[in-house]
Design a protein around this motif. Structure first.
Motif, short mmCIF file in Angstrom:
data_model
loop_
_atom_site.label_atom_id
_atom_site.label_comp_id
_atom_site.label_asym_id
_atom_site.label_seq_id
_atom_site.Cartn_x
_atom_site.Cartn_y
_atom_site.Cartn_z
N LEU A 173 -3.89 3.69 7.14
CA LEU A 173 -2.51 4.18 7.15
C LEU A 173 -2.19 5.08 5.97
O LEU A 173 -1.47 6.07 6.09
CB LEU A 173 -1.55 2.98 7.19
CG LEU A 173 -0.05 3.30 7.28
CD1 LEU A 173 0.26 3.97 8.61
CD2 LEU A 173 0.77 2.02 7.13
N THR A 174 -2.73 4.73 4.80
CA THR A 174 -2.36 5.44 3.56
C THR A 174 -3.43 6.40 3.04
O THR A 174 -3.14 7.27 2.22
CB THR A 174 -2.07 4.43 2.44
OG1 THR A 174 -3.27 3.68 2.16
CG2 THR A 174 -0.95 3.48 2.85
N LEU A 211 -5.76 5.31 1.10
CA LEU A 211 -6.21 4.74 -0.17
C LEU A 211 -7.47 3.90 0.03
O LEU A 211 -7.47 2.94 0.81
CB LEU A 211 -5.12 3.84 -0.77
CG LEU A 211 -3.81 4.49 -1.21
CD1 LEU A 211 -2.85 3.40 -1.70
CD2 LEU A 211 -4.04 5.52 -2.30
N ALA A 265 -4.50 -0.97 6.12
CA ALA A 265 -3.69 -0.31 5.09
C ALA A 265 -4.37 0.96 4.60
O ALA A 265 -3.72 1.97 4.34
CB ALA A 265 -3.44 -1.27 3.93
N ARG A 266 -5.69 0.94 4.49
CA ARG A 266 -6.44 2.14 4.09
C ARG A 266 -6.29 3.24 5.14
O ARG A 266 -6.09 4.40 4.81
CB ARG A 266 -7.91 1.80 3.90
CG ARG A 266 -8.80 3.00 3.57
CD ARG A 266 -10.26 2.59 3.44
NE ARG A 266 -10.74 1.93 4.64
CZ ARG A 266 -11.79 1.10 4.67
NH1 ARG A 266 -12.46 0.84 3.56
NH2 ARG A 266 -12.16 0.54 5.80
N ALA A 323 0.83 -1.21 0.00
CA ALA A 323 0.00 0.00 0.00
C ALA A 323 0.86 1.26 0.00
O ALA A 323 0.59 2.21 -0.74
CB ALA A 323 -0.93 -0.01 1.21
N LEU A 324 1.89 1.28 0.81
CA LEU A 324 2.78 2.44 0.86
C LEU A 324 3.48 2.65 -0.48
O LEU A 324 3.64 3.78 -0.95
CB LEU A 324 3.81 2.26 1.98
CG LEU A 324 3.27 2.34 3.42
CD1 LEU A 324 4.35 1.91 4.40
CD2 LEU A 324 2.77 3.74 3.74
N LYS A 381 0.97 3.87 -3.27
CA LYS A 381 0.59 5.27 -3.04
C LYS A 381 1.72 6.21 -3.42
O LYS A 381 1.51 7.24 -4.07
CB LYS A 381 0.20 5.48 -1.59
CG LYS A 381 -0.21 6.94 -1.34
CD LYS A 381 -0.69 7.22 0.04
CE LYS A 381 -1.12 8.69 0.14
NZ LYS A 381 -1.67 9.03 1.46
N ALA A 382 2.94 5.85 -3.04
CA ALA A 382 4.10 6.69 -3.36
C ALA A 382 4.27 6.84 -4.87
O ALA A 382 4.72 7.88 -5.35
CB ALA A 382 5.36 6.10 -2.74
#
Length: 339
Positions: free
Chosen positions: A158-159, A161, A155-156, A116-117, A120-121
Motif C-alpha cells: 500500500l505504501t 515502504l 502495508a508495504r 504505515a501511512l 510514510k507521510a
C-alpha cells in the motif's frame, strides 16, 4: 588473512585466488571496494602462514594478517564504509539517514496500515513491526506470527515502504525471509549462534541489535558469525545497555557510534525507543544519535499507544513522530547528511 588484489585485477585472477584459498583449507569472502577488491581467507589461525604464498599469484598486491578477532567486520578488511541495500529505493550507510518507524508489534490490519501511512507521510523510509515477539513473560502478547507478516506485506504494498521485522529462531528464518525486506536479530538473540549462522546463509540484510550486556567486541563477533556464513549485509543497532540506572529502561550508549565507526565498516543505527523506554526522551536521543554519526534510526510509532499490546509507553503518536522528523532534518543537515 586478507588478500589485497591489485587495482584492475582481472576476474579470472580473482577466481584463481579464491580457488587456491579453498585448496589451502580456508573459506574465501570477497569484499568489493571502490578501487580494488580484497578477499578474506577465514579459517584455522594456527596455519595462516601458508596463505603468504598467495602473494606470488597474478593480480595479488599483498597478503595481510587481520589483527582483530572479528575478521570480516573489521575496518582492516575494508577501509571505506559499507552501504547495505535494502530495496530498490533504500540503502543504509550512505549519506542519507534512514528512519525505520512503526509499532512494536503488529496487532491488526487497521493498526499496521494506519501506522504505515503515518510514518510514510512524516518521511520515514522503512516500516518496522513485530510479527514474532520474544517477551520476558510467557503470558505477554507473542505476536500474530505469519498473519502479522502478511499484514506487514500488505502495508508495504500500500505504501511502498520496505519493512524490517524480527526473527526469533532458526526454524522461522526462511518463513520470515520470504516476506520481509530486512530481518532483525533482537537483543535477547544477539548471541544465539545457531540463529546467527542461519541468517548468515540467506540473502537478506540483517539488522543486528546489541545485547543488553554486550561489549563492543562481543557485538562485532556476533556480526562476524553472520558474515562468516556468506551474508555481508549486516547493519549494527545500538539499543541501550543494562546499567545500574533505573530512570530509563536501558542506558543508550551513544559513544558506541564513533567507536564502531572506528572499528568496522558496517553501518550503525540507533534505537532510542528501547534504549529509553519513555516517549519523552526519544526525540532528543534521536537528534543526539545523528550528531554522533548514526546512519539510521529505528523508532516505535503507534496510533494508540495507551492501548498497545506491547511497549506503549515508549511509542510515539504519529503527530509527535512527524514533529520529530521535521526537526531531525535540521540535525541531519548540520551533520552534512540528508533525511
Amino acid at each position: 588473512m586478507i588478500v589485497v588484489m591489485k587495482s584492475g585485477a582481472a576476474r579470472k585472477e580473482r577466481e584463481a585466488v579464491t580457488k587456491r584459498i579453498r585448496e589451502l583449507g580456508y573459506t574465501p569472502h570477497i569484499i568489493h571496494g571502490t578501487t580494488r577488491d580484497v578477499i578474506g581467507a577465514v579459517g584455522d589461525e594456527r596455519a595462516k602462514s601458508v596463505l603468504q604464498t598467495l602473494e606470488s599469484m597474478p593480480g595479488v598486491e599483498s597478503v595481510v594478517p587481520i589483527l582483530q578477532p572479528y575478521k570480516l567486520a573489521s575496518k582492516e578488511v575494508k577501509k571505506e564504509s559499507s552501504v547495505v541495500p535494502v530495496s530498490d529505493t533504500v540503502a543504509i550507510g550512505g549519506k542519507e539517514i534512514v528512519v525505520m518507524a512503526g509499532p512494536c508489534s503488529v496487532e491488526n490490519e487497521a493498526q499496521i496500515i494506519e501506522s504505515a501511512l503515518a510514518v510514510k507521510a512524516a518521511g520515514a523510509q522503512m516500516l518496522r513491526g513485530g510479527a514474532f515477539k520474544p517477551r520476558t513473560s510467557p503470558y505477554s502478547f507473542q505476536g500474530l506470527e505469519e498473519e502479522g507478516l502478511k499484514l506487514l506485506a500488505k502495508a508495504r504494498d500500500l505504501t511502498g515502504l520496505p519493512f524490517v521485522t524480527e526473527v526469533i529462531d532458526p526454524e522461522s528464518v526462511d518463513l520470515v525471509a520470504s516476506y520481509a525486506d530486512m530481518l532483525q536479530i533482537g537483543a535477547r538473540n544477539s548471541q544465539n549462534f545457531a540463529l546467527l549462522r542461519k541468517v548468515g546463509q540467506i540473502k537478506k540484510p540483517i539488522l543486528l541489535k546489541r545485547g543488553m550486556s554486550m561489549t563492543i567486541q562481543e557485538f562485532l563477533m556476533s556480526a562476524e558469525y553472520i558474515m562468516s556464513e556468506g551474508n555481508q549485509s549486516v547493519i549494527l543497532c545500538e539499543r541501550g545497555i543494562r546499567t545500574f540506572e533505573t530512570a530509563t529502561r536501558n542506558t543508550l550508549d551513544l559513544a558506541a557510534v564513533p567507536v564502531l565507526k572506528a572499528k568496522t565498516h558496517l553501518p550503525v543505527v540507533i534505537d532510542p525507543s528501547h534504549a529509553t523506554g519513555n516517549y519523552h526522551y526519544i526525540a532528543p536521543m534521536s537528534y543526539a544519535a545523528v550528531a554522533a554519526g548514526a546512519d539510521g534510526l529505528i523508532i516505535e510509532v503507534h496510533p494508540d499507544p495507551e492501548h498497545a499490546s506491547s511497549d506503549g509507553p515508549q511509542s510515539l503518536k504519529p503527530k509527535k513522530f512527524a514533529a520529530l522528523m521535521e526537526k531531525l532534518r535540521l540535525f541531519a543537515e548540520a551533520a552534512d547528511r540528508t533525511l
